[in-house]
Scaffold this motif. Sequence first.
Motif, short mmCIF file in Angstrom:
data_model
loop_
_atom_site.label_atom_id
_atom_site.label_comp_id
_atom_site.label_asym_id
_atom_site.label_seq_id
_atom_site.Cartn_x
_atom_site.Cartn_y
_atom_site.Cartn_z
N UNK A 144 14.48 -27.16 14.59
CA UNK A 144 15.23 -26.47 15.73
C UNK A 144 16.56 -25.62 15.29
N UNK A 145 16.92 -26.13 14.23
CA UNK A 145 18.09 -25.30 13.62
C UNK A 145 17.94 -24.11 13.14
N UNK A 146 16.63 -23.62 12.74
CA UNK A 146 16.16 -22.23 12.35
C UNK A 146 16.73 -21.20 12.79
N UNK A 147 16.91 -21.04 14.31
CA UNK A 147 17.49 -20.06 15.09
C UNK A 147 18.88 -19.67 14.28
N UNK A 148 19.50 -20.86 14.52
CA UNK A 148 21.18 -20.89 14.32
C UNK A 148 21.17 -20.55 12.78
N UNK A 149 20.52 -21.05 11.97
CA UNK A 149 20.59 -20.68 10.40
C UNK A 149 20.46 -19.19 10.36
N UNK A 150 19.24 -18.61 10.91
CA UNK A 150 19.16 -17.33 10.80
C UNK A 150 20.19 -16.09 11.49
N UNK A 151 20.93 -16.68 12.48
CA UNK A 151 22.03 -16.06 13.03
C UNK A 151 23.20 -15.77 11.88
N UNK A 152 23.29 -17.00 11.43
CA UNK A 152 24.77 -16.96 10.33
C UNK A 152 24.43 -17.06 9.07
N UNK A 153 23.32 -17.09 8.32
CA UNK A 153 22.92 -17.41 7.22
C UNK A 153 23.75 -16.40 6.19
N UNK A 154 23.82 -15.15 6.79
CA UNK A 154 24.46 -13.88 5.89
C UNK A 154 26.04 -14.20 5.60
N UNK A 155 26.53 -15.16 6.36
CA UNK A 155 28.03 -15.44 6.40
C UNK A 155 28.27 -16.55 5.61
N UNK A 156 27.22 -17.28 5.20
CA UNK A 156 27.70 -18.44 4.30
C UNK A 156 27.94 -18.25 2.75
N UNK A 157 28.77 -18.91 2.31
CA UNK A 157 29.23 -18.66 1.12
C UNK A 157 28.51 -19.60 0.02
#
Length: 392
Positions: free
Chosen positions: A254-267
Amino acid sequence: MSLVVYLAAALLALTCVLLFRRPRSALRNPLTASTCAVVAIGAVCFTCSAPITLATVNRLTGIPNFGAPLTYGMISAYSCSWVVLLVQWRGGPPALLRRMTLVGTVVYGLLIVAIIVLFTLADAGTERLRDLGTYYANTPYMREMIVLYLVGHGACTLVMGVVCLRWMREVTGPLRTGLRLIVVGLVFDLVGFELAKITAVVARWLGHDLDFLSTTLAPPVVSVGALFCSAGFMLPRLLPPAITHWRSLSDYRTLTPLWREVRWAATTPKPEPSWWELPHARLQRLEVSIHDALLALTPHFDDHVRRISLATAIHDGKTPRQARVIAEAAMLADAARHADSPDGAPLGTSSGCRLRTLDGLGTRGLVELAQELGQSPVVAAARQGSVAASRE
């Protein structure tokens, strides 16, 4: 017959491996250790009782019917392990548990010794692989050995059944379901094994032949009963963690859409799951990465976008809780769009915007946010930049 009992032994052995996957922690927990002992001894017991195993043991030792006291001794040890497990499962003061465990072990230990002594005194020179109990039903010492192991196993079965039925009234959930399975298994054992074996032996005493009850009926029925009992012992131990991992796997997806939205910002590094990693561990690593990305996007949160999206969601008939989640998901989508653009300068932390949806909810808050990111038209509009916003 050998195939049936070998199959039951294999399933019990597989169960033991699952329960004993962490040997150090399992040995430190008396309940887990007792459960593993029951399942392991049950697997050995079924293996010993197969005609192929009996013939092999007799040939290797050079003693006709040596497999008989071996099998009867293992059945008695199996009964003892049931008693010990029930004592540990029931719980109580440690001193009482140790005393009851010792008493049960001593009683069945003496029973095993008596079985060996009686076999030594008996005249059993003719090898019998399938019908030893009925063939030697009238032979001195062998007769007593057969009756002794049947009485010992039957007493354990009756005591277990009575205790489980009483305990079933006091508990709920997986434990009660496990007790029901145990009772079903004990019924199979009592009727299909004890009653069948005793009836066949008594029939021999009276000059009749009902050997099929002992040789044909008892082995498959007792195998089914043992599987029910083992399932009942395991269910309360394995079901809760299995449910936890199943829910973790569902939340991870279920968290896949959220991770796709923000993954580029993760350090932090992208959480690549390994095939051996349990779902709960995967979910925890993904949550850490998502929170890291959300923290990086915080300076881009625009409260004006949140307020407009909140008003739109309420106008569309959403509940206050749903509207707040949608509004914050829209603010997050807008922040991700703005931060990823060439001129996406941060708004600054002075606005005080943050995702209140996550306060005190942990995984549940992230899941709600992810669901709205993937399905809400208000969030889709914010992602496209269609929500009016003022940038200071």
